[in-house]
Design an enzyme around this catalytic site. Sequence first.
Site, PDB file in Angstrom:
ATOM      1  N   GLY A  18       0.832  -1.205   0.000  1.00  0.00           N
ATOM      2  CA  GLY A  18       0.000   0.000   0.000  1.00  0.00           C
ATOM      3  C   GLY A  18       0.856   1.240   0.000  1.00  0.00           C
ATOM      4  O   GLY A  18       2.041   1.221   0.353  1.00  0.00           O
ATOM      5  N   GLY A  20       0.519   5.545   0.896  1.00  0.00           N
ATOM      6  CA  GLY A  20      -0.260   6.666   1.427  1.00  0.00           C
ATOM      7  C   GLY A  20       0.467   7.969   1.213  1.00  0.00           C
ATOM      8  O   GLY A  20       1.495   8.029   0.519  1.00  0.00           O
ATOM      9  N   GLY A  21      -0.084   9.031   1.828  1.00  0.00           N
ATOM     10  CA  GLY A  21       0.521  10.334   1.632  1.00  0.00           C
ATOM     11  C   GLY A  21       1.896  10.448   2.265  1.00  0.00           C
ATOM     12  O   GLY A  21       2.721  11.245   1.838  1.00  0.00           O
ATOM     13  N   MET A  22       2.170   9.630   3.293  1.00  0.00           N
ATOM     14  CA  MET A  22       3.408   9.774   4.042  1.00  0.00           C
ATOM     15  C   MET A  22       4.410   8.676   3.727  1.00  0.00           C
ATOM     16  O   MET A  22       5.622   8.892   3.757  1.00  0.00           O
ATOM     17  CB  MET A  22       3.076   9.776   5.531  1.00  0.00           C
ATOM     18  CG  MET A  22       4.247   9.991   6.470  1.00  0.00           C
ATOM     19  SD  MET A  22       3.628  10.130   8.160  1.00  0.00           S
ATOM     20  CE  MET A  22       5.141   9.906   9.085  1.00  0.00           C
ATOM     21  N   GLU A  24       5.154   4.211   2.289  1.00  0.00           N
ATOM     22  CA  GLU A  24       4.786   2.989   1.590  1.00  0.00           C
ATOM     23  C   GLU A  24       4.927   1.822   2.558  1.00  0.00           C
ATOM     24  O   GLU A  24       5.794   1.841   3.448  1.00  0.00           O
ATOM     25  CB  GLU A  24       5.700   2.759   0.389  1.00  0.00           C
ATOM     26  CG  GLU A  24       5.655   3.858  -0.638  1.00  0.00           C
ATOM     27  CD  GLU A  24       6.694   3.675  -1.736  1.00  0.00           C
ATOM     28  OE1 GLU A  24       6.498   4.256  -2.814  1.00  0.00           O
ATOM     29  OE2 GLU A  24       7.694   2.964  -1.505  1.00  0.00           O
ATOM     30  N   VAL A  25       4.096   0.805   2.389  1.00  0.00           N
ATOM     31  CA  VAL A  25       4.179  -0.393   3.220  1.00  0.00           C
ATOM     32  C   VAL A  25       4.474  -1.584   2.312  1.00  0.00           C
ATOM     33  O   VAL A  25       3.780  -1.805   1.313  1.00  0.00           O
ATOM     34  CB  VAL A  25       2.880  -0.628   4.013  1.00  0.00           C
ATOM     35  CG1 VAL A  25       2.988  -1.892   4.843  1.00  0.00           C
ATOM     36  CG2 VAL A  25       2.584   0.569   4.913  1.00  0.00           C
ATOM     37  N   ASP A 141      -6.335   9.544  15.411  1.00  0.00           N
ATOM     38  CA  ASP A 141      -6.688   9.339  14.001  1.00  0.00           C
ATOM     39  C   ASP A 141      -7.331   7.971  13.818  1.00  0.00           C
ATOM     40  O   ASP A 141      -7.043   7.254  12.859  1.00  0.00           O
ATOM     41  CB  ASP A 141      -5.446   9.471  13.115  1.00  0.00           C
ATOM     42  CG  ASP A 141      -5.812   9.608  11.627  1.00  0.00           C
ATOM     43  OD1 ASP A 141      -6.956  10.032  11.343  1.00  0.00           O
ATOM     44  OD2 ASP A 141      -4.969   9.292  10.780  1.00  0.00           O
TER      45      ASP A 141
END
Length: 770
Positions: A18, A20-22, A24-25, A141
């Site tokens: 995945g 995201g904005g911050m 990667e996984v 969050d």
Amino acid sequence: MGENRLIQDRYRLLELLGRGGMGEVWRARDESLGRQVAVKCLKPLGPYHDPALARVLRERFRREARVAAALSHRGVTVVHDFGESDGVPYLVMELLDGRDLSRLLQDNKGHPLPVDDVTDIAVQVAAALAYTHQHGIVHRDLKPANIVRLTDGTVKICDFGIARLGDDIGFTARLTGTGVALGTPHYMSPEQIGGGEVDRRSDLYSLGCVLYEIATGAPPFDLEDAWAVLVGHRGTPPRPLRELRPELPGRLEEIVLALLAKRPEERPDDADELIRRIQGGGTTPAAVTAVELPDPKGGSRLPTWTRGMTTGHKALGAALGALSPDPGAALSGRWDAVPAAPRRTDDVRRGPIAPTGDEEPCPAAGYRPVGTTGRDGPARVRRPAAPLPVERAADLAARHREGIRLAGQGRWAQAGEAHRAVATERAALLGPDHPETLASRYEAAFALVRTGRVADALAAYTDIAEARARVLGPDHPDTLAARQETAYALGRLGRHFEAHHVYSAVLAARVRAMGPDHPDTLRCRHNLACALGRLGRLDDACRTAREVAAARARVLGPEHPDTLVSRCEVAYAQGQLGRWAEALRQYRAVAEARERVLGPDHADTLAARYETALSLGRLGRSADALSLYRDLIEDRSRVLGPAHPETLRARHGLGVNLGRLGRWEEALTEARAVRLLREHALGPAHPDTLVSHREVAVALGWLGRWTDALAEYRRVAAARERVLGPDHAETLASRNDEAHCLERLGRGAEAGELYRRVAVARRRHASGGA
């Protein structure tokens, strides 16, 4: 980082899971221990990143490692390791075999989860929160995407990127910015939205939002506009869950509504108490008392800026916001074709706030319930060949909601595809003129505008307006909404005279049907002011925008977002009239108001700050403008990203003012950097990219490098001619630049011929000739 890369001679990246904005996984293999793990890596920001932004992201990333590593609970994702590889921070965690709750809902086609699953998830998450709260950690969050259910049924919380340690407030404040409400709008508590201090009860509110969504299929305030969502959290009671899903146990509904209490002290005191309530060991208060809704005449307990905001479901049409328990209701095929009738304010779907100097998108339409009658007698009723099964109705409703959810995330292309598919099925099942069919087509057209297919959207809106006029009447609010969107599309296509004509006709009809002060009427008057400005009638535009701003302040409140949009339009017209000092005062006042109401990082606040800096530059105060632009670039890079078009727009303004101060080498460096980023993000022929090419040419000219400048000017002129045509005003301006450059190079004959051609084309264009 790439596939099969070895980090620190230990963790081999195998598969991207995945992004995201911050970060990667990745799924990875721990070569030392021979086990599968998940590796989260902070994404590199590239050569043009803002160093301040990089520092903030690194600190947030390290913080997540620090917080998560301090926890050991079956309901919290385990952290194994943390470090840096080639300057990129990474976090090694247990590899979870399961689905986050957001994916579970998607896999379930938007339908809610079974009641037993909802209760089980609630207990497990509450237990994990009880543990983290005992350790002084507030997640801040909590949302479906951060809660994972494993294949064995275990539920885990992950992503502590903006968590706050109870004994480390100062450190967190430096990371997030004092008073900045971080989180995800659909799941933020009222106190978090207000930028105040949050404690464990804020997490319980977010958990209430999550439980509401998995129990009903939609979050408590399922709106497409982030502003409207935040208003809902702060001042609107959530709809009772059993209105959306009647088979839910009353006790579960009471617990979730207690979690969603606006005031922290009215919620369960802690997660342990929540567990006792769920398991039946405690007392549950009566259902939360409804908050008083705003009165159009005033006297509401809600702040004035909430007046006129929509709080219900988006434009789902009759019975789609919540499927009725009556199998004969919802999408049965019956629908009303009624004369025009005024629509309540809370039936209006608000579109996103338009940029300064542009028309506002019109709200989508709502419909009268099935089985009602018009003012002039029974409604005309049409029926498909057979009633639509309630399961099919639920599926279409879920898919419609999914389209609106995608739009709310800015994924307009996917949203358009979803709405077009639903519209096709509704047309086949219910008929092409059924209100639900037209509602889906309306949403699809809305997405077309946002993806740049304005001409296609214009054709679609025209058809929708004609169909609604046939079945609802020419002055019905829904018909007028579609007609107003045709005017908006005409304006976007540069057909301002036609847009003005349509806006004028719609405005007259709205005044007749709704009155002069209805929010939809005022929206249309605002759009008319914009059209007047595009026609060059700047004094009329400024006067009309002032009148709308005053009316909106009276009806909606002085700091309502719509009021502030109209004040921005006043400032825009003042600037076009050369009255930059007045424009500067107006923009500054709007920026301050938006910061108070929306927060310092809201896109509209940042837009007003941009216009303030632009006004300073136009007034010759370039040193002051530079300071504002630098701060704005830092904030937009942090909020939107360093390569976002709005960030680059601010960097362009910075370069322009460097040039005005005579710092041309710096201006050239900045213009080239922005041009490169725009080419990559927007494409080589995008208007903003071409503006950057021209700015490079201007700087080269001031540095005396006229041969290089000529190449840039010609590149811009050729691209504009290819895209806009040889006689377009911008193409001719570029050819004029080219001629000026030739003149400076001593090539007077070529320059003179080019000047002559430009003059002939301009006269031909002004006279309307071919």
